[in-house]
Design an enzyme around this catalytic site. Structure first.
Site, PDB file in Angstrom:
ATOM      1  N   GLN A 177       0.818  -1.011  -0.279  1.00  0.00           N
ATOM      2  CA  GLN A 177       0.135  -0.117   0.022  1.00  0.00           C
ATOM      3  C   GLN A 177       1.211   1.068   0.421  1.00  0.00           C
ATOM      4  O   GLN A 177       0.554   2.029  -0.630  1.00  0.00           O
ATOM      5  CB  GLN A 177      -1.252   0.238   1.227  1.00  0.00           C
ATOM      6  CG  GLN A 177      -2.249  -0.871   1.240  1.00  0.00           C
ATOM      7  CD  GLN A 177      -2.764  -0.925   0.127  1.00  0.00           C
ATOM      8  OE1 GLN A 177      -2.934   0.448  -0.514  1.00  0.00           O
ATOM      9  NE2 GLN A 177      -3.515  -1.753  -0.243  1.00  0.00           N
ATOM     10  N   CYS A 323     -10.913  -8.335   0.313  1.00  0.00           N
ATOM     11  CA  CYS A 323     -10.711  -9.817   0.734  1.00  0.00           C
ATOM     12  C   CYS A 323     -11.403 -10.031   1.831  1.00  0.00           C
ATOM     13  O   CYS A 323     -11.860 -11.519   1.635  1.00  0.00           O
ATOM     14  CB  CYS A 323      -8.682 -10.558   0.714  1.00  0.00           C
ATOM     15  SG  CYS A 323      -7.624  -9.463   1.326  1.00  0.00           S
TER      16      CYS A 323
HETATM   17  C1  LIG Z   1      -1.449  -4.774   2.308  1.00  0.00           C
HETATM   18  C2  LIG Z   1      -0.978  -5.350   1.681  1.00  0.00           C
HETATM   19  N1  LIG Z   1      -0.914  -6.476   1.458  1.00  0.00           N
HETATM   20  C3  LIG Z   1      -0.777  -7.413   0.132  1.00  0.00           C
HETATM   21  C4  LIG Z   1      -1.962  -7.490  -0.762  1.00  0.00           C
HETATM   22  C5  LIG Z   1      -2.200  -8.766  -1.499  1.00  0.00           C
HETATM   23  O1  LIG Z   1      -1.388  -8.283  -3.483  1.00  0.00           O
HETATM   24  P1  LIG Z   1      -1.974  -8.653  -4.428  1.00  0.00           P
HETATM   25  O2  LIG Z   1      -3.154  -7.766  -4.528  1.00  0.00           O
HETATM   26  O3  LIG Z   1      -1.200  -7.902  -5.368  1.00  0.00           O
HETATM   27  O4  LIG Z   1      -1.799 -10.129  -4.075  1.00  0.00           O
HETATM   28  C6  LIG Z   1      -2.407  -6.287  -0.436  1.00  0.00           C
HETATM   29  C7  LIG Z   1      -3.867  -6.029  -1.406  1.00  0.00           C
HETATM   30  O5  LIG Z   1      -4.689  -5.788  -1.049  1.00  0.00           O
HETATM   31  C8  LIG Z   1      -2.574  -5.267   0.546  1.00  0.00           C
HETATM   32  O6  LIG Z   1      -3.644  -4.150   0.679  1.00  0.00           O
END
Ligand SMILES: Cc1ncc(COP(=O)(O)O)c(C=O)c1O
Length: 381
Positions: A177, A323
């Site tokens: 982020q 998610c």
């Molecule tokens: C802080 C953080 N880490 C990891 C992820 C995961 O990233 P990706 O969607 O590319 O798998 C996200 C996505 O929402 C996130 O906000």
């Protein structure tokens, strides 16, 4: 698609220059970068350029960048491979990490590793005294996110990395982020591993990277060909990587302008809601946070009702991490801050971005104000 998009922490719309770069790669750079002929070498040139662009955004050497399928894979690789080579001890992390970290920790526990979850204070910041106390026990790794996705809160990663390294621990930070929103330098931060994702900074989905400090030899997660210095086998996602590189280049040159723009609009939105609508409060730290994020609680309301009302009017906001949006559970991040179930359920995340305008913010505030009034009236009937 029309509408007002205030959910840039979930994902961002690919920048036109990113799309252009990806199309050019599909048309002209479709060779396999591992092939030694001219077609392969053209693809290799694109891969090398993107690697340099990503490295430049975080002050790394291009050889320290490993392309992955996104932030989730980068987090998985950092923790699983990191714990495989770390000194004996536990993995320290925080209660408000993304599920890509927390669920990987759960998997590591089933494999016999020890994990220590550090609490956060009521503004979402890890307490340095708690970190110091935890470091009294042997620590293998520390994994702390730079910026929280739900609140925008920034953790004192530099200070914690300094302390953890003094105890011999490997330090990872999830900068998914933070990247593109605030300046980042892996040397200043003092971390060994850092995760990135392209789609949070106007790049494509399904591509990210893990910074692996030179000298730290990790085992692979995916086995096969010699790609990515054998750390991540598989023919590279070339259009995605080309787009990611371009997105990082744009983020570097536009960082100040984007951040000023976001802060101005975020503050306008936040001020208008906090001052104009009674029973509202900010979740997270008012200063130590990303310039684009505002997480607000609306007393006596169920945020999901508010979100649906806004969606009907073409305004996209969120309850928190995309998610978690299907689980209908209150945000675990807000619960970790000590909020009650009802308070957590009454909170909405607003995350502004490059394309938002002042007019959009005024319109969004008007829609929220009317929706809150309607929903509260319904409750008292
Ligand atoms: C802080 C953080 N880490 C990891 C992820 C995961 O990233 P990706 O969607 O590319 O798998 C996200 C996505 O929402 C996130 O906000």
């Amino acid at each position: 698609m029309k509408g007002i998009y205030l959910d840039h922490n979930a994902t961002t719309r690919p920048h036109p220059a990113v799309i252009e770069e990806m199309c050019a790669c599909l048309e002209n750079g479709w060779g396999n970068p591992s092939s030694s002929h001219a077609h392969g070498q053209e693809a290799k040139r694109i891969l090398d350029r993107a690697r340099a662009q990503v490295a430049a955004l975080i002050g790394a050497d291009p050889q320290e960048i490993v392309f992955t399928s996104g932030g989730t894979e980068a987090d998985n690789q950092a923790l699983c491979s990191g714990m495989a080579v770390a000194q004996p001890g536990t993995l320290l992390t925080s209660a408000i990490e993304h599920s890509a970290v927390l669920d990987t920790c759960k998997a590591l526990v089933t494999q016999g590793h020890g994990v220590h979850i550090l609490p956060v204070d009521s503004e979402g910041i890890v307490d340095l005294a708690q970190v110091a106390a935890a470091l009294e026990q042997p620590a293998a790794m520390v994994s702390l996110m730079l910026a929280n996705n739900d609140l925008g809160t920034l953790q004192p990663v530099q200070e914690i990395a300094r302390r953890a390294k003094a105890h011999g621990a490997i330090v990872h930070t999830d900068a998914v982020q933070a990247a593109g929103k605030i300046p980042l330098d892996v040397r200043e931060l003092g971390v060994d591993l850092l995760s990135l994702s392209a789609h949070k900074l106007y790049g494509p989905k399904g591509v990210g990277a893990l910074f692996v400090r030179r000298g730290l030899n990790l085992p692979a997660l995916l086995h096969g060909g010699p790609q990515e210095r054998r750390l991540r086998s598989g023919t590279e996602n070339m259009p995605g990587i080309a787009g990611f590189g371009k997105a990082c280049e744009l983020a570097m040159s536009a960082m100040k302008a984007r951040s000023d723009h976001s802060r101005r609009l975020r503050d306008l939105l936040e001020r208008s809601i906090l001052e104009g609508i009674s029973g509202t409060r900010l979740n997270g730290h008012p200063e130590h946070r990303l310039p684009n994020t505002s997480n607000l609680a609306f007393e006596e309301l169920v945020a999901e009702d508010l979100l649906m009302n806004m969606d009907l009017e073409g305004i996209s906001v969120s309850l928190g991490a995309a998610c978690h949006s299907e689980s209908r559970k209150p945000s675990p991040v807000l619960l970790a801050l000590g909020r009650s179930d009802a308070e957590a359920r009454s909170s909405l995340r607003f995350s502004v971005g490059e394309s938002n305008t002042e007019e959009e913010i005024h319109r969004a505030v008007a829609v929220i104000t009317a929706a809150v009034r309607r929903l509260r009236e319904r409750r008292t009937r």
